[in-house]
Design a protein around this motif. Sequence first.
Motif, PDB file in Angstrom:
ATOM      1  N   PHE A 220       0.841  -1.196   0.000  1.00 13.92           N
ATOM      2  CA  PHE A 220       0.000   0.000   0.000  1.00 13.92           C
ATOM      3  C   PHE A 220       0.875   1.244   0.000  1.00 13.92           C
ATOM      4  CE2 PHE A 220      -2.657  -3.380   1.549  1.00 13.92           C
ATOM      5  CZ  PHE A 220      -3.878  -3.138   0.941  1.00 13.92           C
ATOM      6  N   GLY A 221       1.774   1.269  -0.937  1.00 13.46           N
ATOM      7  CA  GLY A 221       2.635   2.433  -1.099  1.00 13.46           C
ATOM      8  C   GLY A 221       3.559   2.669   0.091  1.00 13.46           C
ATOM      9  N   GLY A 222       4.009   1.621   0.757  1.00 11.67           N
ATOM     10  CA  GLY A 222       4.991   1.767   1.831  1.00 11.67           C
ATOM     11  C   GLY A 222       4.423   2.333   3.116  1.00 11.67           C
ATOM     12  N   LYS A 223       3.222   1.923   3.485  1.00 11.49           N
ATOM     13  CA  LYS A 223       2.643   2.432   4.736  1.00 11.49           C
ATOM     14  C   LYS A 223       3.338   1.799   5.938  1.00 11.49           C
ATOM     15  CE  LYS A 223      -1.562   4.476   3.471  1.00 11.49           C
ATOM     16  NZ  LYS A 223      -1.464   4.258   2.034  1.00 11.49           N
ATOM     17  N   ASP A 224       3.338   2.579   7.007  1.00 10.21           N
ATOM     18  CA  ASP A 224       3.977   2.153   8.232  1.00 10.21           C
ATOM     19  C   ASP A 224       3.237   0.954   8.856  1.00 10.21           C
ATOM     20  OD1 ASP A 224       6.019   3.118  10.201  1.00 10.21           O
ATOM     21  OD2 ASP A 224       4.232   2.897  11.492  1.00 10.21           O
ATOM     22  N   HIS A 225       3.964   0.087   9.554  1.00 11.48           N
ATOM     23  CA  HIS A 225       3.300  -1.092  10.113  1.00 11.48           C
ATOM     24  C   HIS A 225       2.226  -0.732  11.143  1.00 11.48           C
ATOM     25  CE1 HIS A 225       6.261  -0.525  13.289  1.00 11.48           C
ATOM     26  NE2 HIS A 225       5.495  -1.268  14.054  1.00 11.48           N
ATOM     27  N   THR A 226       2.394   0.421  11.804  1.00 14.75           N
ATOM     28  CA  THR A 226       1.357   0.800  12.788  1.00 14.75           C
ATOM     29  C   THR A 226       0.029   1.134  12.095  1.00 14.75           C
ATOM     30  OG1 THR A 226       2.182   3.062  12.721  1.00 14.75           O
ATOM     31  CG2 THR A 226       2.950   1.685  14.542  1.00 14.75           C
ATOM     32  N   THR A 227       0.128   1.636  10.871  1.00 12.26           N
ATOM     33  CA  THR A 227      -1.099   1.929  10.115  1.00 12.26           C
ATOM     34  C   THR A 227      -1.849   0.630   9.841  1.00 12.26           C
ATOM     35  OG1 THR A 227       0.101   3.695   9.021  1.00 12.26           O
ATOM     36  CG2 THR A 227      -1.981   3.036   8.014  1.00 12.26           C
ATOM     37  N   ILE A 228      -1.099  -0.406   9.504  1.00 14.99           N
ATOM     38  CA  ILE A 228      -1.741  -1.689   9.193  1.00 14.99           C
ATOM     39  C   ILE A 228      -2.349  -2.274  10.474  1.00 14.99           C
ATOM     40  CG2 ILE A 228      -1.437  -3.940   8.051  1.00 14.99           C
ATOM     41  CD1 ILE A 228      -0.490  -1.559   6.338  1.00 14.99           C
ATOM     42  N   MET A 229      -1.587  -2.165  11.570  1.00 15.56           N
ATOM     43  CA  MET A 229      -2.126  -2.684  12.835  1.00 15.56           C
ATOM     44  C   MET A 229      -3.408  -1.969  13.218  1.00 15.56           C
ATOM     45  SD  MET A 229       1.367  -3.084  14.978  1.00 15.56           S
ATOM     46  CE  MET A 229       0.673  -3.313  16.575  1.00 15.56           C
ATOM     47  N   HIS A 230      -3.382  -0.661  13.047  1.00 11.08           N
ATOM     48  CA  HIS A 230      -4.566   0.125  13.377  1.00 11.08           C
ATOM     49  C   HIS A 230      -5.756  -0.325  12.507  1.00 11.08           C
ATOM     50  CE1 HIS A 230      -7.196   3.493  14.134  1.00 11.08           C
ATOM     51  NE2 HIS A 230      -7.274   3.697  12.825  1.00 11.08           N
ATOM     52  N   ALA A 231      -5.461  -0.525  11.204  1.00 10.43           N
ATOM     53  CA  ALA A 231      -6.532  -0.937  10.279  1.00 10.43           C
ATOM     54  C   ALA A 231      -7.117  -2.277  10.723  1.00 10.43           C
ATOM     55  CB  ALA A 231      -5.988  -1.048   8.854  1.00 10.43           C
ATOM     56  N   CYS A 232      -6.236  -3.226  11.054  1.00 12.68           N
ATOM     57  CA  CYS A 232      -6.728  -4.559  11.430  1.00 12.68           C
ATOM     58  C   CYS A 232      -7.588  -4.488  12.683  1.00 12.68           C
ATOM     59  CB  CYS A 232      -5.560  -5.519  11.650  1.00 12.68           C
ATOM     60  SG  CYS A 232      -4.706  -5.896  10.120  1.00 12.68           S
ATOM     61  N   SER A 233      -7.133  -3.713  13.681  1.00 14.42           N
ATOM     62  CA  SER A 233      -7.948  -3.703  14.894  1.00 14.42           C
ATOM     63  C   SER A 233      -9.240  -2.923  14.685  1.00 14.42           C
ATOM     64  CB  SER A 233      -7.154  -3.216  16.104  1.00 14.42           C
ATOM     65  OG  SER A 233      -6.776  -1.889  15.909  1.00 14.42           O
TER      66      SER A 233
END
Length: 487
Positions: free
Chosen positions: A451-464
């Motif tokens: 996703f264009g190099g998004k930070d891992h915290t962004t992904i964690m936030h999305a999942c939760s």
Amino acid sequence: MLFRPSSRKQLMTTTLEFNESMSVQEIWQVVYRSLERTLATNMVHVWVQPLEAKSIEQSAAGARVVLEASNEFAAQWIRDKYLKKIEETFEQTLGKQTIVDISVSEKPKTVPTNDRVASVIATEADLPSTPSSGLVLQAGSRAATTPPLSSSVDARYTFDNFVVGASNQFAYASCVAVAEKPGGHYNPLFLYGSPGLGKTHLLNAIGSFVLRNNPNCRVCSISAEQFVNELIESIQHKKMTQFRSKYRESYDVILIDDIQFIAGKQTSEEEFFHTFNALYHSGRQIVVTSDRPPKEINNLEERVRTRFEWGLIADIQPPEIETRIAILRAKAERDDIYLPDDVATFLASSIRTNVRELEGVLTSLKAQSSLTGLEISLEMTKQLLKMNLAVDSSQISVESIQNAVVKFFDLKLADLKSTSRAQSVALPRQIAMYLIRKYTSLGYKEIGRYFGGKDHTTIMHACSKIEKGLEENSEIAKAVEGVQNLL
Ligand code: ADP
Ligand code: MG
């Protein structure tokens, strides 16, 4: 609006058209059906179907309609994506300019309670009556002369232990109405749905209820296969007279499961046809279930099909995630199983289309837990489902998930990978992230790269956020489910 549009549809004649005396709910049915034909089915079911028609103001020049969404997110989505189409369809239907307002419901939407269903039943007057409606059966009235026959109703299945949600609410209400007044307005009742969604349960719940209300009532619950076998045997042993008198005369309520089984079996259809006529004309209640609607049962004689269409046709859809969670909780409680919330949510989002399977996993978990002496945990559950998931996941890739999301939400792939924070893109993107995490072995960091190099915290936030949404927001749950169905 008391019925889901798709169910309500079953109640209306197929030629439902606008007329001046219609209520706003009825007008909305006409508009909704037209939208069903013009918009992608997924979209209509997730976003448009839950809308409730609240009010309409009309003058010669134009109309103003208020439709209510269950939360602000859904409302905004509809305003952005479908409002124009909805207004156009109202305009075509009403023949005048129409403004549609999308309001937001004040009460949070939950799994409907039995009260709500009771109110569905209370509006019987809304429903078309069948030709035999004058003949309301006095259940058990013949009991004085004929002793009650033993009936094979499965008493484990009751209305009380059936969990009601939007997907089965209409079928449930129809069955309760029939059970309360057998031989009344809804004769025959034709119940259909895919395997494992509760048809046999509801059919027997009618029987259980009727027998509890009136133990003298003669209820027969059989599968179409049993009917056919008994018929063959009766022919072989020249006992057709007994067979006929049994099925045509000796029951007050007859419940036949999986009627599609008789299709293409000429003699059985013929016999069923005459049985049906005899029962129907003496005002006895007939309920049949099938895995598909009458018009889709191949090789079914037209005259038999027509009989099914005389009465009420109710469908059962796969339960929504909230209902699946509620079913799991209810079963766990009944069987004294300790089921942690995260396990319930995980199971309900992994097994989506069959309640029988859902129950099966719960039973296996219980067995595993008592064998190992360990409490049921998410890890144990994942392990148990691993075989299934492994098969699924091997075919699911980041690309296939992204494509499914794009397709479902009608977006461009570039938008999904962009940095846009607009809600119409952000939510689909979060759903994609969540599903990639669920179905692939990629970690947060790696997912970010897609996703264009998004930070891992962004992904964690999305999942939760999506995990939480699955439990609390039915629009998100439905969207996730819709995307999963495209995988
Ligand atoms: P079908 O006849 O449609 O194939 P069943 O009636 O046999 O499905 O249902 C399968 C299992 O799932 C049964 O054990 C039934 O009790 C259970 N079940 C299905 N739907 C529900 C529900 N809404 N609430 C509780 N149990 C359900
Ligand atoms: Mg069944």
